[in-house]
Design an enzyme around this catalytic site. Structure first.
Site, PDB file in Angstrom:
ATOM      1  N   CYS A  93      38.819  45.871  37.763  1.00  0.00           N
ATOM      2  CA  CYS A  93      37.523  46.381  37.323  1.00  0.00           C
ATOM      3  C   CYS A  93      36.582  45.270  36.851  1.00  0.00           C
ATOM      4  CB  CYS A  93      37.705  47.405  36.210  1.00  0.00           C
ATOM      5  SG  CYS A  93      38.343  46.715  34.669  1.00  0.00           S
ATOM      6  N   GLN A 120      48.509  44.878  37.429  1.00  0.00           N
ATOM      7  CA  GLN A 120      47.610  44.677  38.570  1.00  0.00           C
ATOM      8  C   GLN A 120      47.954  43.402  39.327  1.00  0.00           C
ATOM      9  OE1 GLN A 120      44.075  44.891  36.175  1.00  0.00           O
ATOM     10  NE2 GLN A 120      43.651  47.016  36.723  1.00  0.00           N
ATOM     11  N   GLY A 149      40.517  61.387  39.182  1.00  0.00           N
ATOM     12  CA  GLY A 149      41.203  60.238  39.760  1.00  0.00           C
ATOM     13  C   GLY A 149      42.618  60.122  39.232  1.00  0.00           C
TER      14      GLY A 149
END
Length: 427
Positions: free
Chosen positions: A45, A120, A189
């Site tokens: 992000c 991530q 989501g």
């Protein structure tokens, strides 16, 4: 040689990051670049980063792969090459490991010590493995990044408070939401941030969380405690009843027209938190009566100042890990030279054993003594070669070995060193 192109919240605005994220979701811009052996792309992000394993070039020149990648990125997102270059940081060699270790440890994040980034980074390596784009050098640096992240977490406790963009966003929402245990929450989501969002909401006492998924996976996510699946047909009702909507997907999922229709007869306020990159929510929703939007750019402005002592300790650990990685990489880079030297000694030894055998003078004791002597002869020079390589003097060693013995590393043998490398802020 390892190189990296990094575009993050430190060097670019969120509008550019959003465009990069959208481009990365469609195609890997590193594919087909000349001189690139492998790549791993980390897209989150607040950053887009390409880690490349490239053919070695002149020590003082920027690898062509970096220049080509910056140009390709500029083309993909429709900005000028100059803007792309001034928005990026480029790193080579030893700086790459230090940067990646800091990223994986949450030290380069908007919220220092954030929880999500380590996962991530691991997923980026897993994706590259699945795509077949990793190399031994990339595997080593990413695996050590995960090890370093765990050590930083365990030693410093820098993320003991569960820091994350999600929790920061919910902290900012505190004054805008009625009592959490009575709040109507809709989560749109089921991606990377969804699990963290669910956990943070439950910690705050939210009893029921409606979950809608653009991909229709709400029933899978609904296996979690306190989650009620919201189908596409029930979404309008859920939007009308919500006090808080949190979006976390890879696609645009909430348009102003849909929200206007759902909220036509609703008098109470609504807070929309957009955690997506690219943005999930039409920014015009902020103009609707009673609706307030918190997007990543706004949330990042409220990121807390890191605790200086803890961050300094964590950075020390990162630098130590990077130095250790560089040392190991340099020692490994000496492998071809050491192999060439050992090969030369082995050939001399084999010739001498053959000569003695032909004369009938080779005994088991003699062979053992000669092999022991050859081992002793090789040990000190190879130890010295590794040490000199770690000091960045491998080129001197190769020249000396070539001059003394007329040998050189096997042609085409790849070296992963940390010599003559630098980090620059492009522009």
């Amino acid at each position: 040689m390892l190189v990296c192109v990094s575009v993050s919240h430190r060097s670019a605005d969120f509008a550019l990051l959003e465009r990069l994220s959208a481009a990365a979701a469609k195609a890997d811009p590193t594919q087909g670049l000349a001189g690139v052996r492998g790549s791993v792309v980390v897209s989150t992000c607040n950053r887009y980063e390409s880690y490349l394993d490239v053919d070695d070039g002149p020590a003082m020149d920027e690898p062509a792969a970096l220049t080509d990648l910056l140009g390709r990125l500029a083309d993909q997102i429709g900005v000028s090459p100059d803007r792309m270059r001034t928005s990026a940081r480029t790193m080579t060699g030893s700086r790459v490991a230090a940067h990646l270790f800091a990223v994986a440890s949450g030290l380069d994040s908007v919220v220092v010590g954030e929880d999500e980034i380590a996962g991530q980074v691991r997923r980026a390596l897993a994706d590259a493995r699945e795509a077949g784009t990793t190399t031994p050098a990339l595997e080593r640096v990413f695996q050590m990044a995960s090890t370093t992240s765990r050590e930083v977490k365990n030693v410093t406790g820098i993320n003991a408070a569960g820091r994350s963009m999600v929790r920061l966003a919910l902290d900012l929402a505190e004054s805008r939401i009625p009592a959490w245990d009575r709040a109507n929450v809709l989560l749109i989501g089921t991606g990377a941030y969804a699990g963290t969002t669910w956990a943070a909401l439950r910690e705050r006492g939210v009893d029921q969380i409606g979950v809608a998924s653009p991909s229709g996976r709400e029933h899978v996510f609904a296996q979690r405690d306190g989650v009620a699946p919201v189908s596409a047909s029930a979404r309008a009702v859920a939007l009308a009843q919500a006090d808080l909507v949190v979006t976390s997907t890879r696609v645009r999922t909430l348009e102003v027209a849909e929200l206007r229709r759902a909220r036509t007869r609703v008098g109470r306020p609504l807070l929309v938190i957009d955690l997506g990159l690219p943005a999930n929510v039409d920014k015009q929703v902020d103009s609707l009566p009673g609706v307030e939007l918190l997007d990543l750019e706004t949330i990042s402005l409220h990121a807390p100042v890191a605790e200086l002592g803890t961050s300094a300790q964590a950075m020390d650990l990162v630098q130590q890990a990077a130095a250790s990685f560089d040392r190991r990489s340099a020692e490994q880079s000496a492998g071809p030279t050491i192999a060439a030297y050992r090969g030369r000694v082995d050939r001399v030894l084999a010739d001498e054993l053959d000569r003695l055998a032909a004369r009938g003078r080779l005994t088991e004791e003699t062979e053992q003594a000669l092999r022991h002597f050859a081992g002793v002869l090789v040990h000190e020079p190879t130890t010295r070669v590794r040490r000199l390589a770690a000091e960045g003097r491998l080129a001197e060693v190769e020249e000396a070995v070539g001059t003394l013995y007329g040998i050189s590393p096997e042609p085409g043998t790849a070296r992963q060193g940390s010599h003559g490398q630098r980090a620059t802020r492009s522009g």
